[in-house]
Design a protein around this motif. Structure first.
Motif, PDB file in Angstrom:
ATOM      1  N   SER A  10       0.809  -1.214   0.000  1.00 26.31           N
ATOM      2  CA  SER A  10       0.000   0.000   0.000  1.00 26.31           C
ATOM      3  C   SER A  10       0.844   1.266   0.000  1.00 26.31           C
ATOM      4  O   SER A  10       0.330   2.357  -0.161  1.00 26.31           O
ATOM      5  CB  SER A  10      -0.924   0.028   1.229  1.00 26.31           C
ATOM      6  OG  SER A  10      -0.146   0.044   2.421  1.00 26.31           O
ATOM      7  N   SER A  11       2.161   1.129   0.188  1.00 27.37           N
ATOM      8  CA  SER A  11       3.007   2.314   0.240  1.00 27.37           C
ATOM      9  C   SER A  11       3.177   2.947  -1.132  1.00 27.37           C
ATOM     10  O   SER A  11       3.286   4.164  -1.244  1.00 27.37           O
ATOM     11  CB  SER A  11       4.376   1.948   0.826  1.00 27.37           C
ATOM     12  OG  SER A  11       5.036   0.998  -0.010  1.00 27.37           O
ATOM     13  N   LEU A  14       0.334   5.337  -1.996  1.00 29.22           N
ATOM     14  CA  LEU A  14       0.424   6.518  -1.147  1.00 29.22           C
ATOM     15  C   LEU A  14       1.510   7.453  -1.636  1.00 29.22           C
ATOM     16  O   LEU A  14       1.320   8.675  -1.699  1.00 29.22           O
ATOM     17  CB  LEU A  14       0.688   6.091   0.300  1.00 29.22           C
ATOM     18  CG  LEU A  14       0.888   7.234   1.307  1.00 29.22           C
ATOM     19  CD1 LEU A  14      -0.353   8.117   1.360  1.00 29.22           C
ATOM     20  CD2 LEU A  14       1.225   6.694   2.691  1.00 29.22           C
ATOM     21  N   ILE A  15       2.658   6.893  -2.009  1.00 29.50           N
ATOM     22  CA  ILE A  15       3.747   7.723  -2.519  1.00 29.50           C
ATOM     23  C   ILE A  15       3.351   8.389  -3.824  1.00 29.50           C
ATOM     24  O   ILE A  15       3.669   9.568  -4.076  1.00 29.50           O
ATOM     25  CB  ILE A  15       5.020   6.864  -2.691  1.00 29.50           C
ATOM     26  CG1 ILE A  15       5.528   6.398  -1.326  1.00 29.50           C
ATOM     27  CG2 ILE A  15       6.102   7.645  -3.417  1.00 29.50           C
ATOM     28  CD1 ILE A  15       6.721   5.475  -1.398  1.00 29.50           C
ATOM     29  N   GLU A  16       2.624   7.668  -4.661  1.00 30.61           N
ATOM     30  CA  GLU A  16       2.163   8.260  -5.919  1.00 30.61           C
ATOM     31  C   GLU A  16       1.208   9.422  -5.663  1.00 30.61           C
ATOM     32  O   GLU A  16       1.281  10.463  -6.334  1.00 30.61           O
ATOM     33  CB  GLU A  16       1.485   7.195  -6.767  1.00 30.61           C
ATOM     34  CG  GLU A  16       2.435   6.121  -7.291  1.00 30.61           C
ATOM     35  CD  GLU A  16       1.716   5.045  -8.070  1.00 30.61           C
ATOM     36  OE1 GLU A  16       0.473   5.167  -8.208  1.00 30.61           O
ATOM     37  OE2 GLU A  16       2.372   4.105  -8.540  1.00 30.61           O
ATOM     38  N   HIS A  17       0.304   9.273  -4.692  1.00 26.91           N
ATOM     39  CA  HIS A  17      -0.621  10.361  -4.363  1.00 26.91           C
ATOM     40  C   HIS A  17       0.133  11.569  -3.806  1.00 26.91           C
ATOM     41  O   HIS A  17      -0.193  12.719  -4.149  1.00 26.91           O
ATOM     42  CB  HIS A  17      -1.665   9.879  -3.351  1.00 26.91           C
ATOM     43  CG  HIS A  17      -2.712   8.985  -3.945  1.00 26.91           C
ATOM     44  ND1 HIS A  17      -3.521   9.376  -4.995  1.00 26.91           N
ATOM     45  CD2 HIS A  17      -3.100   7.733  -3.632  1.00 26.91           C
ATOM     46  CE1 HIS A  17      -4.348   8.402  -5.313  1.00 26.91           C
ATOM     47  NE2 HIS A  17      -4.115   7.385  -4.503  1.00 26.91           N
ATOM     48  N   LEU A  18       1.115  11.315  -2.959  1.00 27.21           N
ATOM     49  CA  LEU A  18       1.895  12.420  -2.406  1.00 27.21           C
ATOM     50  C   LEU A  18       2.686  13.135  -3.493  1.00 27.21           C
ATOM     51  O   LEU A  18       2.812  14.365  -3.480  1.00 27.21           O
ATOM     52  CB  LEU A  18       2.832  11.898  -1.311  1.00 27.21           C
ATOM     53  CG  LEU A  18       2.163  11.407  -0.028  1.00 27.21           C
ATOM     54  CD1 LEU A  18       3.206  10.856   0.933  1.00 27.21           C
ATOM     55  CD2 LEU A  18       1.366  12.522   0.631  1.00 27.21           C
TER      56      LEU A  18
END
Length: 293
Positions: A10-11, A14-18
């Motif tokens: 799931s990381s 999340l990194i892509e969204h950030l």
């Protein structure tokens, strides 16, 4: 699969969204800084435009239009304030577009169709409210404030003879009170009026969006009329000068927007009811009121 594997899987999203959020924020910041720099070089014409209401009010009394720099650095901070406000206004389309590009991928098609009109209506209603404050409220407010001037320092106007004046033209009854405005204080007062009315005109957009989300209903808003009247009266007293005419105008406009919001929410509810009836998901309850299953 272990809990550690779930976290690692799931990381990546999340990194892509950030990373996407960082990109959108960078573009929004570049647009704002660029617009702010542009407004800094033309702050003088913008300020002259904002002084038209007070200049017209002074001209009606036969006075020259002039504002003063009370502090040495006041002119610079006025230019910065105008640049900040003007930069945000000019960059708002870019900021709104970047916000939309970040949020839109996570919305369904129906949610996009519901949210996009409000994204367009919000700045439009703000501009309408700001224009109403500039062209209608500010002239009345400044005329009210300037009405407290008195004495021999004022220019001679027909019908404004000073009680107790001697033949030499001096007054035995009144001390001279005349307007000598600070540039920064005038700008702060004008921006306060414009922002207050621009935000007040967001009421239909906010309530209609809440009605679209099912957070409020037309019957609930109608039952809260008495409380809305009290709240709008308090708002009118705070956002306008102690001028009865300005307060009545603001109250009438905001309360009218509240009634318009009720009509818009009722229209949304009827459209939602029609869609549910077409799908066979609408039933009658025991009190003869329609409710979705």
């Amino acid at each position: 699969m272990s809990a550690q594997d779930d976290i690692e899987d799931s990381s990546a999203p999340l990194i892509e969204h950030l990373a996407e959020l960082r990109t959108r924020l960078i573009w929004a910041a570049v647009a704002f800084i660029g617009a702010m720099c542009l407004c800094f070089f033309v702050w003088n014409p913008i300020f002259n435009f904002l002084t038209i209401p007070v200049c017209n009010a002074l001209a009606d009394r036969g006075q020259e239009c002039g504002l003063y720099l009370i502090k040495l650095q006041e002119g610079f901070f006025v230019a910065v304030s105008i640049s900040f406000l003007g930069g945000f206004v000019l960059a708002f389309p870019v900021i709104g577009y970047q916000l939309w590009r970040f949020v839109a991928p996570g919305l369904y098609k129906s949610e996009k169709n519901a949210f996009l009109p409000f994204l367009v209506a919000s700045p439009a209603m703000f501009i309408v409210g700001a224009a109403f404050a500039y062209y209608a409220i500010l002239p009345m407010a400044f005329s009210f404030f300037l009405g407290f001037q008195q004495g021999p320092m004022l220019p001679d106007m027909p019908g404004t003879a000073i009680p107790g004046a001697t033949e030499a033209g001096t007054s035995l009854a009144e001390a001279g009170i005349i307007f000598q405005g600070s540039v920064q204080e005038y700008l702060g007062l004008t921006i306060k009026f414009i922002l207050a009315f621009g935000l007040c005109f967001q009421l239909p957009v906010l309530l209609t969006l809440m009605g679209k989300a099912g957070l409020v209903g037309a019957k609930g808003l109608a039952s809260m009329r008495r409380y809305a009247v009290v709240a709008i009266l308090i708002l009118s007293a705070v956002a306008t000068p102690p001028d009865v005419i300005s307060q009545i105008v603001l109250f009438t406009v905001v309360y009218g927007l509240y009634e318009v919001s009720i009509l818009l929410v009722r229209r949304i509810e009827k459209r939602r009811e029609a869609d549910l009836r077409a799908q066979g998901l609408w039933v009658e309850d025991d009190e003869d009121e329609d409710e979705p299953k």
